[in-house]
Design a protein around this motif. Structure first.
Motif, PDB file in Angstrom:
ATOM      1  N   HIS A  47       0.927  -1.179   0.044  1.00 52.97           N
ATOM      2  CA  HIS A  47       0.032   0.102   0.127  1.00 52.97           C
ATOM      3  C   HIS A  47       0.803   1.229  -0.194  1.00 52.97           C
ATOM      4  O   HIS A  47       1.829   1.320   0.937  1.00 52.97           O
ATOM      5  CB  HIS A  47      -0.836   0.105   1.104  1.00 52.97           C
ATOM      6  N   ALA A  48       0.672   1.921  -0.935  1.00 48.73           N
ATOM      7  CA  ALA A  48       1.524   3.242  -1.182  1.00 48.73           C
ATOM      8  C   ALA A  48       0.589   4.363   0.051  1.00 48.73           C
ATOM      9  O   ALA A  48      -0.472   4.674  -0.458  1.00 48.73           O
ATOM     10  CB  ALA A  48       1.682   3.974  -2.454  1.00 48.73           C
ATOM     11  N   VAL A  49       1.301   4.958   1.120  1.00 49.14           N
ATOM     12  CA  VAL A  49       0.920   5.701   1.871  1.00 49.14           C
ATOM     13  C   VAL A  49       0.706   7.203   1.407  1.00 49.14           C
ATOM     14  O   VAL A  49       1.988   7.649   1.312  1.00 49.14           O
ATOM     15  CB  VAL A  49       1.410   5.459   3.253  1.00 49.14           C
ATOM     16  N   THR A  50      -0.332   7.648   1.294  1.00 42.21           N
ATOM     17  CA  THR A  50      -0.503   9.367   0.849  1.00 42.21           C
ATOM     18  C   THR A  50      -0.778  10.165   1.884  1.00 42.21           C
ATOM     19  O   THR A  50      -0.566  11.637   1.652  1.00 42.21           O
ATOM     20  CB  THR A  50      -1.355   9.184  -0.342  1.00 42.21           C
ATOM     21  N   SER A  51      -0.834   9.780   3.099  1.00 34.26           N
ATOM     22  CA  SER A  51      -1.024  10.750   4.181  1.00 34.26           C
ATOM     23  C   SER A  51       0.337  11.365   4.703  1.00 34.26           C
ATOM     24  O   SER A  51       1.426  10.733   4.827  1.00 34.26           O
ATOM     25  CB  SER A  51      -1.810  10.117   5.317  1.00 34.26           C
ATOM     26  N   GLY A  52       0.077  12.532   5.190  1.00 33.45           N
ATOM     27  CA  GLY A  52       1.094  13.251   5.890  1.00 33.45           C
ATOM     28  C   GLY A  52       2.303  13.632   5.053  1.00 33.45           C
ATOM     29  O   GLY A  52       2.175  13.922   3.909  1.00 33.45           O
ATOM     30  N   THR A  53       3.484  13.396   5.315  1.00 28.03           N
ATOM     31  CA  THR A  53       4.815  13.560   4.634  1.00 28.03           C
ATOM     32  C   THR A  53       5.047  12.299   3.469  1.00 28.03           C
ATOM     33  O   THR A  53       6.205  12.296   3.035  1.00 28.03           O
ATOM     34  CB  THR A  53       6.186  13.575   5.691  1.00 28.03           C
ATOM     35  N   MET A  54       4.154  11.217   3.699  1.00 29.13           N
ATOM     36  CA  MET A  54       4.370  10.204   2.763  1.00 29.13           C
ATOM     37  C   MET A  54       5.433   9.451   2.830  1.00 29.13           C
ATOM     38  O   MET A  54       6.243   8.924   2.010  1.00 29.13           O
ATOM     39  CB  MET A  54       4.287  10.323   1.321  1.00 29.13           C
ATOM     40  N   THR A  55       6.042   9.332   4.254  1.00 26.07           N
ATOM     41  CA  THR A  55       7.296   8.515   4.406  1.00 26.07           C
ATOM     42  C   THR A  55       7.188   7.729   5.609  1.00 26.07           C
ATOM     43  O   THR A  55       5.881   7.048   5.835  1.00 26.07           O
ATOM     44  CB  THR A  55       8.518   9.421   4.767  1.00 26.07           C
ATOM     45  N   LEU A  56       8.137   7.327   6.248  1.00 22.48           N
ATOM     46  CA  LEU A  56       8.174   6.042   7.100  1.00 22.48           C
ATOM     47  C   LEU A  56       7.392   6.228   8.298  1.00 22.48           C
ATOM     48  O   LEU A  56       6.301   5.452   8.676  1.00 22.48           O
ATOM     49  CB  LEU A  56       9.647   5.889   7.759  1.00 22.48           C
ATOM     50  N   LYS A  57       7.135   7.561   8.994  1.00 21.97           N
ATOM     51  CA  LYS A  57       6.308   7.919   9.993  1.00 21.97           C
ATOM     52  C   LYS A  57       4.691   7.678   9.547  1.00 21.97           C
ATOM     53  O   LYS A  57       4.001   7.075  10.461  1.00 21.97           O
ATOM     54  CB  LYS A  57       6.373   8.977  11.010  1.00 21.97           C
ATOM     55  N   ASP A  58       4.627   8.015   8.527  1.00 28.02           N
ATOM     56  CA  ASP A  58       2.953   7.717   8.057  1.00 28.02           C
ATOM     57  C   ASP A  58       2.755   6.296   7.669  1.00 28.02           C
ATOM     58  O   ASP A  58       1.554   5.829   7.746  1.00 28.02           O
ATOM     59  CB  ASP A  58       2.938   8.633   6.715  1.00 28.02           C
ATOM     60  N   ALA A  59       3.733   5.484   7.281  1.00 27.42           N
ATOM     61  CA  ALA A  59       3.483   4.114   6.968  1.00 27.42           C
ATOM     62  C   ALA A  59       3.354   3.556   8.332  1.00 27.42           C
ATOM     63  O   ALA A  59       2.305   2.562   8.434  1.00 27.42           O
ATOM     64  CB  ALA A  59       4.815   3.572   6.345  1.00 27.42           C
ATOM     65  N   VAL A  60       4.039   3.652   9.480  1.00 26.43           N
ATOM     66  CA  VAL A  60       3.826   3.318  11.011  1.00 26.43           C
ATOM     67  C   VAL A  60       2.228   3.557  11.412  1.00 26.43           C
ATOM     68  O   VAL A  60       1.477   2.767  11.487  1.00 26.43           O
ATOM     69  CB  VAL A  60       4.815   3.910  11.820  1.00 26.43           C
ATOM     70  N   ASN A  61       1.965   5.039  10.822  1.00 26.82           N
ATOM     71  CA  ASN A  61       0.404   5.422  11.311  1.00 26.82           C
ATOM     72  C   ASN A  61      -0.592   4.573  10.577  1.00 26.82           C
ATOM     73  O   ASN A  61      -1.388   4.097  11.116  1.00 26.82           O
ATOM     74  CB  ASN A  61       0.471   6.828  10.683  1.00 26.82           C
ATOM     75  N   GLU A  62      -0.597   4.411   9.355  1.00 22.21           N
ATOM     76  CA  GLU A  62      -1.336   3.518   8.561  1.00 22.21           C
ATOM     77  C   GLU A  62      -1.264   1.989   8.840  1.00 22.21           C
ATOM     78  O   GLU A  62      -2.502   1.249   8.970  1.00 22.21           O
ATOM     79  CB  GLU A  62      -1.137   3.607   6.990  1.00 22.21           C
ATOM     80  N   ALA A  63      -0.170   1.354   9.222  1.00 20.68           N
ATOM     81  CA  ALA A  63      -0.112   0.021   9.712  1.00 20.68           C
ATOM     82  C   ALA A  63      -0.589  -0.154  11.085  1.00 20.68           C
ATOM     83  O   ALA A  63      -1.501  -1.115  11.186  1.00 20.68           O
ATOM     84  CB  ALA A  63       1.508  -0.438   9.747  1.00 20.68           C
ATOM     85  N   MET A  64      -0.632   0.849  11.918  1.00 15.45           N
ATOM     86  CA  MET A  64      -1.078   0.827  13.212  1.00 15.45           C
ATOM     87  C   MET A  64      -2.699   0.989  13.165  1.00 15.45           C
ATOM     88  O   MET A  64      -3.420   0.289  13.814  1.00 15.45           O
ATOM     89  CB  MET A  64      -0.691   2.078  14.162  1.00 15.45           C
ATOM     90  N   GLY A  65      -3.070   1.637  12.059  1.00 15.03           N
ATOM     91  CA  GLY A  65      -4.493   1.809  12.166  1.00 15.03           C
ATOM     92  C   GLY A  65      -5.203   0.875  11.614  1.00 15.03           C
ATOM     93  O   GLY A  65      -6.116   0.064  12.008  1.00 15.03           O
ATOM     94  N   GLU A  66      -4.541  -0.022  10.643  1.00 18.14           N
ATOM     95  CA  GLU A  66      -4.735  -1.323   9.936  1.00 18.14           C
ATOM     96  C   GLU A  66      -5.023  -2.417  10.998  1.00 18.14           C
ATOM     97  O   GLU A  66      -5.741  -3.005  11.218  1.00 18.14           O
ATOM     98  CB  GLU A  66      -3.942  -1.686   8.884  1.00 18.14           C
ATOM     99  N   TRP A  67      -4.038  -2.221  11.951  1.00 20.05           N
ATOM    100  CA  TRP A  67      -4.224  -3.387  13.144  1.00 20.05           C
ATOM    101  C   TRP A  67      -5.081  -3.222  14.069  1.00 20.05           C
ATOM    102  O   TRP A  67      -5.928  -4.036  14.568  1.00 20.05           O
ATOM    103  CB  TRP A  67      -2.646  -3.373  13.766  1.00 20.05           C
ATOM    104  N   THR A  68      -5.493  -1.793  14.211  1.00 19.63           N
ATOM    105  CA  THR A  68      -6.624  -1.502  15.090  1.00 19.63           C
ATOM    106  C   THR A  68      -8.159  -2.025  14.328  1.00 19.63           C
ATOM    107  O   THR A  68      -8.845  -2.461  14.953  1.00 19.63           O
ATOM    108  CB  THR A  68      -7.112   0.042  15.422  1.00 19.63           C
ATOM    109  N   ARG A  69      -8.199  -1.938  12.983  1.00 21.24           N
ATOM    110  CA  ARG A  69      -9.299  -2.563  12.296  1.00 21.24           C
ATOM    111  C   ARG A  69      -9.359  -4.029  12.343  1.00 21.24           C
ATOM    112  O   ARG A  69     -10.354  -4.682  12.114  1.00 21.24           O
ATOM    113  CB  ARG A  69      -9.134  -1.960  11.053  1.00 21.24           C
ATOM    114  N   ARG A  70      -8.165  -4.656  12.209  1.00 20.51           N
ATOM    115  CA  ARG A  70      -8.150  -6.201  12.060  1.00 20.51           C
ATOM    116  C   ARG A  70      -7.149  -6.582  12.965  1.00 20.51           C
ATOM    117  O   ARG A  70      -5.812  -6.809  12.212  1.00 20.51           O
ATOM    118  CB  ARG A  70      -7.966  -6.476  10.721  1.00 20.51           C
ATOM    119  N   GLY A  71      -7.463  -6.999  14.141  1.00 23.69           N
ATOM    120  CA  GLY A  71      -6.356  -7.470  15.083  1.00 23.69           C
ATOM    121  C   GLY A  71      -6.493  -9.091  15.266  1.00 23.69           C
ATOM    122  O   GLY A  71      -5.524  -9.931  15.736  1.00 23.69           O
ATOM    123  N   SER A  72      -7.669  -9.635  14.854  1.00 26.22           N
ATOM    124  CA  SER A  72      -8.079 -10.912  15.302  1.00 26.22           C
ATOM    125  C   SER A  72      -6.971 -12.082  14.657  1.00 26.22           C
ATOM    126  O   SER A  72      -6.466 -12.991  15.127  1.00 26.22           O
ATOM    127  CB  SER A  72      -9.457 -11.327  15.455  1.00 26.22           C
TER     128      SER A  72
END
Lengths: 394, 257
Positions: free
Chosen positions: A155-180
């Motif tokens: 997934h190419a992350v387009t939020s924020g500065t579009m670099t590593l920290k934003d990739a962490v944000n998105e991956a964490m967000g995805e984990w909140t949506r789907r942890g089981s």
């Protein structure tokens, strides 16, 4: 010390919705870290799949050229997938499998952690999705395709500065949506407890091997261990074994981009202040109101506004020293190691080589320095060419 | 003394959430007044943050607009103090932990009290870490609002037992819409446990749930947080948001009554 705390740093500053997933991981890890079968399987993967132990190479030409300390290179670049990242992902993906998960997600900066995760997922039959800042997908297009070849979805992350920290944000967000059914395979010694501990434990094999290898070669411990630091996993892996040995100097090299006083840098220890972000209390590049700064480095893997909490503690106690290295110094070290030893290091690792070039000449000839070459530089060749104004046609 | 309990004296409480300074401080102030008039019982204002981890795209974009417009915690405290003369409903601030920590914990909480802010929601401060600011909140009489989720019912008793102000449940419909197989009764069990362990009102944040889902959820609890739809209206109408947002609040208050 409280579990998950490194002095005042660390902790679990995450949304309530992530707590059950993080606690589940903590419980599983506490069980498996002492499980004989788990450890045997992991060691087998290290030795027979990843190519461990990695070599400790005496860089004779570099030693002579710099005229000071005897220099050894820890060759994490020779691991399968080309960096130290494989150590951690083999551990975490194996853990995910034991936990009954069927899917792993991960963030990546330069793509090394993403490639390593996709590799381990392919090997262990896991579904895999990688989050990568859009800017990094462009800087490291080849790694994107490599991950796709390995069966991962990127997934190419387009939020924020579009670099590593934003990739962490998105991956964490995805984990909140789907942890089981999913484990978030974090790539560095950062994030909420237990990640900084788990990643350190899976990376500490680097320092353990250095210790054994140098004792065999030299009959004594090194005087300095030098490694690059973004989040800080290769450095923590290289340092950890030596922390109790006070005579071994530990030096982390962080990315100063265009200069430590220039707005475009990622030198967290030099410029950061204590804050709470990405689940941990640590040092961060931020403004007076706590807005996270848009950091910059030529190295996508060091382009992160924070540092792992255990590094923040090692800095505070003075046990480790952290120094800034600019883009220009890193690129020049990239070229230097290529020509001097025939080893093309990752641009991240070149930050450590750059500082070693300054340090070795002021050390005595009877002293020993180990540089952790955390990854290989194939992925960076095109970017270095661009940096030097060379146009490549493929 | 916190005014938060007053929000639950008028039937099911409607708690709108907006991002402070989106698209400007003037609009935020106007929205607060318009939403109170339209029937809001408590108003939650988010302090914009550069990296609102685990928020929807709608919330992320609202944060970006507010920061681009130059909104800061100081400006929002000033605005809150100013608006106190015009409204009666309680105000709650939502802030990521770093905004409070970097501002100076005690200074931040003290300014909440001075500006008439009655409560704080800190999305990345779970029960285990609430000691970070809980003593300061108690000292200045600021209610530190606890969040709870249905997927971790084993934690509810612990969370509810030490809660302040009200308890806010986050619905898996909004946050975990991709995850199938989760049952609504998770919410019922969560609310039951919360009530057994606390005398405080329990509200639900249905995220991006439909009106029907929100109505059904309201029937189970004491109030509803409405953020997503309002932020979308603000994104669409910008400085002319007050009228459409007020209309939405009126309709929602009627729907959940």
């Amino acid at each position: 010390m409280k579990a998950g705390r490194y002095g005042q740093y660390g902790g679990q500053y995450i949304p309530e919705i992530l707590m059950s997933a993080v606690r589940e991981l903590d419980t599983a890890y506490e069980h498996y870290k002492n499980d004989l079968e788990f450890n045997q399987e992991l060691e087998d993967l290290y030795n027979n799949y990843a190519g461990r132990p990695s070599m400790l190479y005496y860089a004779e030409k570099m030693t002579k050229d710099l005229g000071g300390a005897k220099i050894y290179l820890k060759r994490e670049d020779l691991n399968h997938t080309g960096s130290h990242k494989i150590n951690n992902v083999l551990g975490q993906v194996l853990l995910a499998k034991k936990m009954g998960k069927t899917r792993v997600i991960a963030e990546t900066g330069a793509g090394q952690h993403g490639v390593a995760t996709a590799t381990a997922a392919a090997l262990m039959d896991m579904e895999c999705e990688i989050y990568m800042g859009k800017e990094d997908t462009e800087r490291q297009a080849l790694n994107v395709f490599r991950m796709e070849l390995l069966g991962a979805k990127v997934h190419a992350v387009t939020s924020g500065t579009m670099t590593l920290k934003d990739a962490v944000n998105e991956a964490m967000g995805e984990w909140t949506r789907r942890g089981s059914d999913t484990l978030y395979v974090l790539g560095s010694v950062m994030g909420p407890h237990p990640f900084p501990m788990i990643v350190r434990d899976f990376q500490k094999v680097i320092g353990k091997e250095i210790k054994e290898q140098i004792l065999k070669r030299e009959g004594r411990l090194p005087d300095a261990v030098v490694a690059c630091v973004g989040g800080g996993s290769n450095a923590m892996g290289a340092f950890y074994e030596f922390i109790p040995h006070e005579e071994v100097g530990l030096i982390g090299c962080e990315a100063a981009g265009l200069g430590v006083d220039h707005p475009k840098n990622a030198a967290t220890v030099a410029n950061g202040t204590v804050g709470i972000f990405h689940g941990m209390k640590s040092l961060f590049c931020q403004d007076q109101y706590g807005q996270i700064a848009p950091v910059y480095s030529i190295s996508a893997g060091l382009d992160y506004p924070g540092i792992g909490p255990e590094h923040a503690m090692l800095h505070e106690t003075g046990r480790a020293k952290y120094v800034p290295v600019t883009d220009e110094e890193a690129v020049s070290a990239f070229e230097y190691l290529s020509r001097t030893e025939g080893i093309i290091p990752a641009i991240e690792s070149a930050h450590a080589v750059a500082y070693a070039r300054k340090l070795a000449p002021v050390m005595g000839k009877d002293q020993i320095m180990v540089i952790n070459i955390s990854g290989r530089g194939d992925k960076d060749v095109a970017a270095i060419a661009r940096y030097r104004g060379v146009e490549l046609y493929e | 003394m916190s005014k938060i309990k007053n929000a639950f004296k008028n039937g099911k409480a409607l708690i709108p959430f907006i991002t402070g300074g989106d698209p400007s401080l003037e609009v935020t102030e106007e929205l607060i007044c318009a939403m109170e008039k339209a029937g809001a019982d408590l108003i939650e204002i988010g302090i914009p943050f550069s990296d609102p981890v685990a928020e929807s795209v709608t919330v992320q974009e609202a944060n970006e607009r507010a920061l681009a417009a130059g909104c800061t915690a100081d400006k929002l405290f000033d605005m809150a103090a100013k608006v106190q003369g015009k409204i009666h409903v309680p105000l709650v601030f939502m802030a990521y932990a770093n905004l409070i920590y970097t501002y100076g914990k005690e200074k931040f909480i003290k300014r909440c009290r001075e500006s008439g802010v009655d409560g704080l929601v800190v999305p990345d401060l779970p029960f285990e870490e609430k000691g970070e600011i809980f003593p300061e909140c108690e000292q200045y009489g600021i209610d530190l609002i606890s969040l709870m989720v249905p997927s971790s019912c084993e934690r509810i008793a612990m969370i509810a037992g030490e809660a302040r102000g009200f308890l806010c449940g986050i619905s898996p419909m909004g946050v975990a819409e991709t995850e199938k197989g989760r049952k609504r009764n998770g919410i019922e069990e969560m609310l039951k446990l919360a009530r057994e362990n606390s005398g405080l009102p329990c509200v639900m944040d249905p995220g991006s749930g439909t009106l029907e889902q929100v109505k059904a959820m309201a029937a189970l609890c004491d109030g509803i947080v409405a953020g997503e739809a309002i932020l979308k209206l603000v994104a669409q109408h910008g400085k002319d948001s007050a009228v459409p947002v007020a209309e939405y609040i009126r309709a929602m208050k009627e729907a959940i009554a």
